[in-house]
Write a protein that holds these residues in place. Sequence first.
Motif, PDB file in Angstrom:
ATOM      1  N   GLU A 108       0.813  -1.216   0.000  1.00  0.00           N
ATOM      2  CA  GLU A 108       0.000   0.000   0.000  1.00  0.00           C
ATOM      3  C   GLU A 108       0.848   1.269   0.000  1.00  0.00           C
ATOM      4  OE1 GLU A 108       0.258  -2.141   2.442  1.00  0.00           O
ATOM      5  OE2 GLU A 108       0.408  -1.141   4.390  1.00  0.00           O
ATOM      6  N   LEU A 109       2.179   1.106   0.041  1.00  0.00           N
ATOM      7  CA  LEU A 109       3.055   2.279   0.040  1.00  0.00           C
ATOM      8  C   LEU A 109       3.652   2.488  -1.359  1.00  0.00           C
ATOM      9  CD1 LEU A 109       5.082   1.814   3.352  1.00  0.00           C
ATOM     10  CD2 LEU A 109       2.971   3.050   3.006  1.00  0.00           C
ATOM     11  N   HIS A 117      10.771   4.425   4.835  1.00  0.00           N
ATOM     12  CA  HIS A 117      10.513   3.627   6.038  1.00  0.00           C
ATOM     13  C   HIS A 117      11.696   2.697   6.322  1.00  0.00           C
ATOM     14  CE1 HIS A 117       8.314   1.440   9.042  1.00  0.00           C
ATOM     15  NE2 HIS A 117       8.452   0.314   8.382  1.00  0.00           N
ATOM     16  N   LYS A 120      14.574   4.431   7.753  1.00  0.00           N
ATOM     17  CA  LYS A 120      14.355   4.786   9.164  1.00  0.00           C
ATOM     18  C   LYS A 120      14.547   3.580  10.067  1.00  0.00           C
ATOM     19  CE  LYS A 120      11.099   8.575   8.633  1.00  0.00           C
ATOM     20  NZ  LYS A 120       9.646   8.781   8.454  1.00  0.00           N
ATOM     21  N   ILE A 121      13.975   2.439   9.694  1.00  0.00           N
ATOM     22  CA  ILE A 121      14.103   1.300  10.611  1.00  0.00           C
ATOM     23  C   ILE A 121      15.522   0.754  10.619  1.00  0.00           C
ATOM     24  CG2 ILE A 121      11.675   0.602  10.556  1.00  0.00           C
ATOM     25  CD1 ILE A 121      12.414  -1.642   8.719  1.00  0.00           C
ATOM     26  N   ARG A 123      17.932   2.723  10.872  1.00  0.00           N
ATOM     27  CA  ARG A 123      18.621   3.774  11.645  1.00  0.00           C
ATOM     28  C   ARG A 123      19.637   4.547  10.828  1.00  0.00           C
ATOM     29  NH1 ARG A 123      17.315   2.475  17.089  1.00  0.00           N
ATOM     30  NH2 ARG A 123      16.557   0.340  17.218  1.00  0.00           N
TER      31      ARG A 123
ATOM     32  N   MET B   1      12.336   4.946  17.463  1.00  0.00           N
ATOM     33  CA  MET B   1      12.073   3.793  16.601  1.00  0.00           C
ATOM     34  C   MET B   1      10.616   3.336  16.729  1.00  0.00           C
ATOM     35  SD  MET B   1      13.097   1.869  14.306  1.00  0.00           S
ATOM     36  CE  MET B   1      14.704   2.692  14.234  1.00  0.00           C
ATOM     37  N   THR B   4       8.517   5.545  14.708  1.00  0.00           N
ATOM     38  CA  THR B   4       8.638   5.289  13.270  1.00  0.00           C
ATOM     39  C   THR B   4       7.689   4.166  12.872  1.00  0.00           C
ATOM     40  OG1 THR B   4      10.978   5.800  13.481  1.00  0.00           O
ATOM     41  CG2 THR B   4      10.284   4.726  11.461  1.00  0.00           C
ATOM     42  N   LEU B   5       7.739   3.076  13.650  1.00  0.00           N
ATOM     43  CA  LEU B   5       6.869   1.933  13.350  1.00  0.00           C
ATOM     44  C   LEU B   5       5.408   2.308  13.538  1.00  0.00           C
ATOM     45  CD1 LEU B   5       8.919  -0.885  15.090  1.00  0.00           C
ATOM     46  CD2 LEU B   5       8.661  -0.501  12.649  1.00  0.00           C
ATOM     47  N   ARG B   8       4.079   4.393  10.667  1.00  0.00           N
ATOM     48  CA  ARG B   8       3.788   3.618   9.462  1.00  0.00           C
ATOM     49  C   ARG B   8       2.489   2.838   9.611  1.00  0.00           C
ATOM     50  NH1 ARG B   8       2.987  -0.638   6.613  1.00  0.00           N
ATOM     51  NH2 ARG B   8       2.909  -1.965   8.438  1.00  0.00           N
ATOM     52  N   ARG B  11      -0.344   5.214   9.242  1.00  0.00           N
ATOM     53  CA  ARG B  11      -0.471   5.643   7.857  1.00  0.00           C
ATOM     54  C   ARG B  11      -1.113   4.539   7.014  1.00  0.00           C
ATOM     55  NH1 ARG B  11       3.324   8.514   4.071  1.00  0.00           N
ATOM     56  NH2 ARG B  11       4.661   8.878   5.860  1.00  0.00           N
ATOM     57  N   SER B  12      -0.641   3.300   7.219  1.00  0.00           N
ATOM     58  CA  SER B  12      -1.208   2.191   6.460  1.00  0.00           C
ATOM     59  C   SER B  12      -2.694   2.023   6.760  1.00  0.00           C
ATOM     60  CB  SER B  12      -0.479   0.886   6.787  1.00  0.00           C
ATOM     61  OG  SER B  12       0.765   0.865   6.149  1.00  0.00           O
ATOM     62  N   LEU B  15      -4.516   4.471   4.796  1.00  0.00           N
ATOM     63  CA  LEU B  15      -4.427   4.261   3.356  1.00  0.00           C
ATOM     64  C   LEU B  15      -5.483   3.262   2.889  1.00  0.00           C
ATOM     65  CD1 LEU B  15      -0.594   4.176   2.668  1.00  0.00           C
ATOM     66  CD2 LEU B  15      -2.238   5.900   1.960  1.00  0.00           C
TER      67      LEU B  15
END
Lengths: 337, 251
Positions: A108-109, A117, A120-121, A123, B1, B4-5, B8, B11-12, B15
């Motif tokens: 979906e991205l 993403h 980021k993961i 680092r 971190m 960040t997860l 996402r 956001r998903s 979406l």
Amino acid sequence: MLEDLTEITALHSLRSQHETLVSVKEVSRYYGKNKAVDNISFDVKRGEVLGLLGPNGAGKSTAMQMITGNLAPSNGQITINNFDILDKPKNAKANLGYLPEQPPVYKELTVDEYLTHCSKINRIAHSHQRDAITLAKERCGLNSMSKRLIGNLSKGYQQRVGIAQAIIHSPAVIVLDEPTVGLDPRQIREIRSLIRELGNDHSIILSTHILPEVTATCDRVLIINRGKIMVTETIIGLQQRIQSSSLIVAFQHPPSNDELSQFDGVLSVDKIELGRYRLHHVPEIDPSENIVNQSVNNNWRLTEITPEKLSLEEIFMDITCTENEDIDMTTKAEETV
Amino acid sequence: MIFTLASRELRSLFLSPLAWSILAIVQFLIGYIFLGQVDLYLQVQAQLSAMQNPPGLTELIIAPVFSNAAIILLLIIPLLTMRLIAEEKRNQTLALLLSAPISMTEIILGKYVGVMGFVFINLFFVLLMPISLLSGGNLDIGMIASGLIALTLLLASFTAAGVYMSTITSQPTIAAVSTFGLLLLLWVIDWAVNINSNQATGVTPYLSILKHYQPLINGVFKSSDVTYYLLFITTFLVLSIRRLHADRLQH
């Protein structure tokens, strides 16, 4: 002073050239009672591309999942850049990029969102993210796909996104599980040259059952069957194994079979057609020079002399298929592929 | 971190049409219940003024709305949490997280915080309804706050249970059904006890989610109730992390 410094860096790069990045020691893995990987050990050095070769279900993917920390080994030890994958998973995984059999993409991205993403993961510092993403896209030929939804991309492009994800943080060790599956021939060539390029300063482990891929990309090969390492060999060594042990010869005035079998090293002579023979010989002694000389002396009129090469495929079959049931299994597997 | 997860995950969610339809449907249902309560209040207003110590606006409208919101969200939360790990397992995208330098704890907390973000958005819209009553009357802010804390803790517990159920299967539907089953069981667990005697005894009242929720939305703030929820959340999150670890080990 400056000279000292260059000397030190030269020394450092020399040392790092031979540094062991992946070390697998006596690793086994059971699924229930079934032993998928049986006591395997190997090392991969910096700048080396190692190919894992084996029929389906040989334990290649399991081995790779263990190296990347997706599965815990039942026993044995795995270190990545000297960090144990179980004791110091974060340090080890920071040095690791992994492309599983199925590219782990979020459909979906868009490509850009997904790679952001991933950076980021893994680092990557915020200031470097943009550069890392651009480089990864460029290397995998994804520049024109930046804004596309991954779910709408073809299998080949999804595979490329998967590779981009594995190399985005420029890890010391890259593990690729069948990286060229689903790609068209041109893409396969591009990805192979990318793997070679990456192999200069990273360690790469890749699995495949496409044999020419191994000779095209790898420095060293592990042939695995039923969870065991059957052969560890450099590509050069493997090519020596490929060296012929039979010759095809043809004459206009053929000598008798007996005369041919008199040559040094010749084990047996098969007549193919009139004047054409296959000579089996011991690999250490090549009788072709003698045959040419004798042909001139005795006026046999040699018209053809070809060393018959064993293909990699034959060697592979030789090693992996010791029993009939194995052959059945492999042919079945090939059919499904 | 973790964020960040979480971002996402959030956001998903947005979406896909799922998040939007859940927001719309929850809002519609709670809005309808809210209007019903307001209507009821207007009908009984005359009688109330005759009473000596009448129940207030908050007790008559907001407590029932919170109570019903809990039941509606008990049905909804499993649908939000079911995909979290189960779908990643099914699509084999979990390898991305497992081979990145992230701990299991960060993965679970990231996903949990992501869904909680959505739950907070939902709660915000639910909260707008009682707040709108401020324009025409006096509200017991303390009681609303207590109710809000209760609803937040309750939903956080639902989500934690959902995360755990999502880690034990690779089928999102199974995760949803088992979350729903577990939550409903804990909701009704002391009903049988209640029929037998008014004085609840034994272990079941301690386990009941409802028993700890009802006092809070009625404005009785007991630390033991809050502790129950915090323990519930911690337990299921720890179990999820353990489960994710165990997945890599021998089967």
